[in-house]
Design a protein around this motif. Structure first.
Motif, PDB file in Angstrom:
ATOM      1  N   ASP A  37       0.909  -1.458   0.112  1.00  0.00           N
ATOM      2  CA  ASP A  37      -0.275  -0.069   0.011  1.00  0.00           C
ATOM      3  C   ASP A  37       0.960   1.110   0.266  1.00  0.00           C
ATOM      4  OD1 ASP A  37      -2.488   0.871  -0.013  1.00  0.00           O
ATOM      5  OD2 ASP A  37      -1.569   2.019   2.238  1.00  0.00           O
ATOM      6  N   ARG A  97       2.734   6.927  -6.929  1.00  0.00           N
ATOM      7  CA  ARG A  97       1.800   8.185  -6.953  1.00  0.00           C
ATOM      8  C   ARG A  97       1.807   9.528  -6.811  1.00  0.00           C
ATOM      9  NH1 ARG A  97      -3.857   4.489  -5.724  1.00  0.00           N
ATOM     10  NH2 ARG A  97      -3.565   2.269  -7.129  1.00  0.00           N
ATOM     11  N   VAL A 153       3.009   1.577  -3.189  1.00  0.00           N
ATOM     12  CA  VAL A 153       2.041   2.329  -5.090  1.00  0.00           C
ATOM     13  C   VAL A 153       2.114   3.558  -4.199  1.00  0.00           C
ATOM     14  CG1 VAL A 153      -0.759   1.723  -5.735  1.00  0.00           C
ATOM     15  CG2 VAL A 153       1.028  -0.328  -5.413  1.00  0.00           C
TER      16      VAL A 153
END
Length: 244
Positions: A236, A243, A239
């Protein structure tokens, strides 16, 4: 291996009941999923207790206390008891720490981490000094990996603990992600090494082949249950970092 959090970071164990950072995502009203999470936590504690207990009994079997026996008890207590509890202490479903405030969870985490690392490293040094041939078995090779990553994770944990203060030098998200990764590798390889230890002829002769297989399965199960949450947090955070 384990998770270390900071009050300035987005991750807050007290506020993630509806996030993907849980073992199984659930809502407060979903009693079944909460029960499932709590049951897994209780199961892991039971299996840890059984595994540590049989290892201690084997260590104190008839005979003198040798370097090998000291190695066993120190490493099992360090890895499978204290480090396992260190990881679980940050879980929102952990029985003994779920009611603690985040600052107290973090404190319990690093205290258990220090104690567990110290025992495990001491046990590894004892067997290293006792033997003349090293790392010639899978048990020893996985143990070596576990010790290396334990040391790296321990040092890396300091940068993760003070991620906010060190943000000018090390990105906070990077220190936390690597700490989770290194700690997980250390814990998993330590468990694999223990499984090869249970598979040794001396343990099978002392207990039985069936009992040895049982404790190998116990170790595999509680290791899997414990590392699921850190791995979810790891992916988590990874990622989210890409981003940004």
């Amino acid at each position: 291996m384990a998770l270390t959090t900071n009050h300035k970071d987005d991750f807050d164990a007290e506020k993630i009941k509806n996030s993907k950072e849980m073992l199984v995502p659930a809502e407060d009203s979903d009693v079944k999923l909460k029960t499932f999470n709590n049951s897994l936590n209780i199961l892991s504690h039971i299996l840890i207790g059984c595994t540590v207990a049989i290892s201690v009994l084997y260590t104190f079997r008839e005979g003198t206390m040798s370097a090998t026996r000291m190695h066993i008890i120190l490493c099992v207590l360090g890895y499978q008891l204290l480090m396992a509890e260190s990881i679980l202490s940050l879980s929102p479903h952990n029985s003994w720490s779920s009611s603690l405030k985040l600052v107290h969870k973090r404190r319990a985490h690093w205290i258990l981490q220090i104690l567990g690392s110290g025992l495990a490293i001491a046990g590894s040094i004892i067997i290293y000094m006792h033997k003349t041939v090293h790392w010639n078995t899978l048990h020893g090779q996985f143990a070596l990996v576990a010790v290396v990553f334990t040391c790296v994770s321990f040092i890396n944990g300091l940068s993760s603990l003070y991620a906010y203060e060190l943000r000018r030098f090390i990105p906070g998200i990077l220190s936390k992600i690597t700490h989770i990764l290194f700690g997980t590798v250390a814990f998993v390889t330590a468990s694999i090494s223990l499984c090869y230890g249970f598979d040794k002829r001396s343990f099978r002769n002392w207990s039985t082949s069936e009992m040895a297989d049982t404790f190998i399965a116990f170790t595999a199960i509680f290791t899997f249950v414990i590392i699921v949450n850190p791995l979810i947090v790891f992916f988590d955070k990874t990622v989210k970092s890409f981003r940004r």
